[in-house]
Design a protein around this motif. Structure first.
Motif, mmCIF file in Angstrom:
data_model
loop_
_atom_site.group_PDB
_atom_site.id
_atom_site.type_symbol
_atom_site.label_atom_id
_atom_site.label_comp_id
_atom_site.label_asym_id
_atom_site.label_seq_id
_atom_site.Cartn_x
_atom_site.Cartn_y
_atom_site.Cartn_z
ATOM 1 N N LYS A 117 0.813 -1.237 0.000
ATOM 2 C CA LYS A 117 0.000 0.000 0.000
ATOM 3 C C LYS A 117 0.841 1.279 0.000
ATOM 4 O O LYS A 117 0.536 2.217 -0.722
ATOM 5 N N HIS A 118 1.916 1.319 0.809
ATOM 6 C CA HIS A 118 2.677 2.564 0.931
ATOM 7 C C HIS A 118 3.456 2.920 -0.344
ATOM 8 O O HIS A 118 3.996 4.010 -0.467
ATOM 9 N N LEU A 119 3.498 1.968 -1.316
ATOM 10 C CA LEU A 119 4.169 2.254 -2.586
ATOM 11 C C LEU A 119 3.160 2.409 -3.729
ATOM 12 O O LEU A 119 3.531 2.436 -4.904
ATOM 13 N N ALA A 120 1.882 2.526 -3.361
ATOM 14 C CA ALA A 120 0.806 2.554 -4.365
ATOM 15 C C ALA A 120 1.023 3.615 -5.451
ATOM 16 O O ALA A 120 0.627 3.422 -6.599
ATOM 17 N N ASP A 121 1.674 4.726 -5.099
ATOM 18 C CA ASP A 121 1.904 5.801 -6.071
ATOM 19 C C ASP A 121 2.757 5.343 -7.252
ATOM 20 O O ASP A 121 2.745 5.970 -8.308
#
Length: 313
Positions: A117-121
């Protein structure tokens, strides 16, 4: 045009604005770029990682590796769900476009399932490489430039930390090998044309990397020498252990006539005395024939993960 193929603009710190995902326009700039250095470094790291190892050996399989295999299984399932259509021309079945449209639509979602999730960008940018890696939907062709896009896709996943150093063997043996199976199925099902094939002078109509990594697997093998890969019996008995032989098997299934005629370059390679010499020669050939040929690399995308800026270190 190129504009539909690039990732949508996402302005978070991680991502580059849309206008900066460029294609190669200048070969000299490409060869000096951080992207080229990172890409080649990735290929060579994996080359060392699989040296002397069989496909069937034991290695660590992490959760991201499992998720990547699941992604490829999805692409495989879509082939089954999209049978070829009746059409007058034998090659380039138009059903491929239907299959591709599904990938085009779902690519970001597929990538988002692989990355935390924290790398979704990063998903839109990484998805660009995945979409480029399966062939061209206009021409219904596939070649080493598409294969390079898949390696770039995996390289990006390493750069953002999804894949790690101890995933090396699984990247080649589990993920890339599964990718090859899916690409062979695409090539067969939709009768895809080779992209920019050099005919007899190319190594293979469709792939290059499995010959590099596959020759590394065979370095210092106690009995198999390069001269043996043109022997049908040797190939049949050992292809499940070695990527190189798996490629040879696929070529002989797809082509008729003497091996020396339909695959002249490979025939010449069978005369090289050792696998390490074959491996070094193939790396040189890959740079010259694939990475430094404009038609192959012209569609290569640059962004924040594989930048066109010159190497800094």
């Amino acid at each position: 045009g190129a504009s539909e193929e690039v990732a949508p603009p996402v302005q978070q710190s991680f991502m580059v604005p849309r206008k900066e995902i460029n294609m190669v326009s200048d070969m000299a700039k490409w060869k000096r770029s951080q992207a080229y250095a990172d890409y080649m470094g990735f290929i060579l790291t994996l080359n060392e990682g699989v040296r002397g190892k069989k496909l069937t050996c034991e290695y660590k399989v992490s959760e991201p590796i499992e998720k990547l295999v699941a992604l490829l299984n999805t692409l495989d399932r879509w082939i089954d769900e999209t049978p070829p259509v009746d059409q007058p021309s034998r090659f380039g079945n138009k059903a491929f476009r239907t299959w591709y449209a599904k990938l085009d639509q779902e690519a970001e979602k597929l990538v988002s399932a692989v990355i935390p999730k924290h790398l979704a960008d990063a998903a839109p940018e990484v998805a660009v490489y995945l979409k480029e890696s399966v062939g061209n939907s206009t021409r219904i062709d596939y070649g080493t430039g598409h294969e390079a896009a898949f390696a770039a896709f995996l390289c990006c996943l390493c750069k953002i930390g999804v894949l790690r150093v101890d995933d090396q063997m699984a990247i080649v043996f589990k993920v890339f090998n599964r990718y090859l199976e899916v690409m062979r199925k695409l090539q067969k099902t939709y009768r895809m044309e080779p992209a920019g094939s050099q005919g007899v002078w190319g190594l293979d109509d469709f792939q290059f990397l499995p010959f590099i990594w596959g020759s590394s697997q065979l370095i210092d093998h106690p009995s198999l020498e390069p001269r043996h890969f043109v022997d049908e019996k040797v190939v049949n008995e050992n292809h499940k252990d070695f990527m190189f032989l798996e490629c040879i098997l696929f070529i002989t299934e797809m082509k008729t006539g003497p091996f020396a005629e339909h695959s002249n370059q490979l025939w010449n390679i069978s005369a090289v005395p050792s696998w390490s010499k074959v491996n070094q020669g193939l790396i040189r050939m890959y740079k010259a024939e694939c990475l430094e040929k404009f038609p192959v690399i012209q569609h290569f995308k640059f962004g924040s993960l594989l930048p066109i800026q010159p190497v800094t270190s």
